[in-house]
Motif scaffolding. Sequence first.
Motif, PDB file in Angstrom:
ATOM      1  N   LEU A   2      -5.732   9.065  -4.327  1.00 37.95           N
ATOM      2  CA  LEU A   2      -5.228   7.792  -3.823  1.00 37.95           C
ATOM      3  C   LEU A   2      -5.499   6.659  -4.804  1.00 37.95           C
ATOM      4  O   LEU A   2      -4.800   5.644  -4.783  1.00 37.95           O
ATOM      5  N   VAL A   3      -6.509   6.841  -5.639  1.00 41.12           N
ATOM      6  CA  VAL A   3      -6.903   5.824  -6.618  1.00 41.12           C
ATOM      7  C   VAL A   3      -7.257   6.513  -7.925  1.00 41.12           C
ATOM      8  O   VAL A   3      -7.901   7.560  -7.928  1.00 41.12           O
ATOM      9  N   LEU A  32     -11.649   8.611  -2.589  1.00 43.22           N
ATOM     10  CA  LEU A  32     -10.300   8.131  -2.921  1.00 43.22           C
ATOM     11  C   LEU A  32      -9.751   8.821  -4.164  1.00 43.22           C
ATOM     12  O   LEU A  32      -8.576   9.191  -4.210  1.00 43.22           O
ATOM     13  N   LEU A  64     -10.459   1.089  -0.175  1.00 46.24           N
ATOM     14  CA  LEU A  64      -9.024   1.170  -0.458  1.00 46.24           C
ATOM     15  C   LEU A  64      -8.329  -0.150  -0.126  1.00 46.24           C
ATOM     16  O   LEU A  64      -7.502  -0.639  -0.895  1.00 46.24           O
ATOM     17  N   LEU A  87       0.859  -1.178   0.000  1.00 47.21           N
ATOM     18  CA  LEU A  87       0.000   0.000   0.000  1.00 47.21           C
ATOM     19  C   LEU A  87       0.899   1.232   0.000  1.00 47.21           C
ATOM     20  O   LEU A  87       1.759   1.364   0.875  1.00 47.21           O
ATOM     21  N   LEU A 109      -3.760   2.111  -7.720  1.00 52.93           N
ATOM     22  CA  LEU A 109      -3.275   2.813  -6.543  1.00 52.93           C
ATOM     23  C   LEU A 109      -2.246   3.827  -7.013  1.00 52.93           C
ATOM     24  O   LEU A 109      -1.328   3.482  -7.752  1.00 52.93           O
TER      25      LEU A 109
END
Length: 129
Positions: A83-84, A78, A39, A9, A96
């Motif tokens: 983040l995505v 997200l 996530l 991650l 990601l």
Amino acid sequence: MNMRQWVKLPSAWMEEGGLSAFKWRAEAGASETAALMVLMAIAHRADLEEGIARATYNDLFAATGVSRTKIADGLEILAARNLVIREANGRSTFQLTNYGKGRPLGRAACETFIRWQWSYADVRRLLSS
């Protein structure tokens, strides 16, 4: 699907205090909590090279137990927080961000997280402490 005990991650956003942005807010309800759960589900499905995951809403529901509406809300959060990336490699794909060689990556204990089947209330207690 074989469940990996650990998944990669991206962690730079957490080191910069980004995790504290995920708080229970009356106006957002469970959307922030759902975002973190989604996530983790995406991270679990992500390939190890590029961080790209293929997951339908049904897959995300099976992994998280949250409604399609909250999954959609979580994905919006997200994406807005970078983040995505949605539809990174076609329909039902997510990437990601900041994933790959030379980028800070942490390990997330995904198998344990999913096996415990945390509820909204469990995650909400963690976020509000």
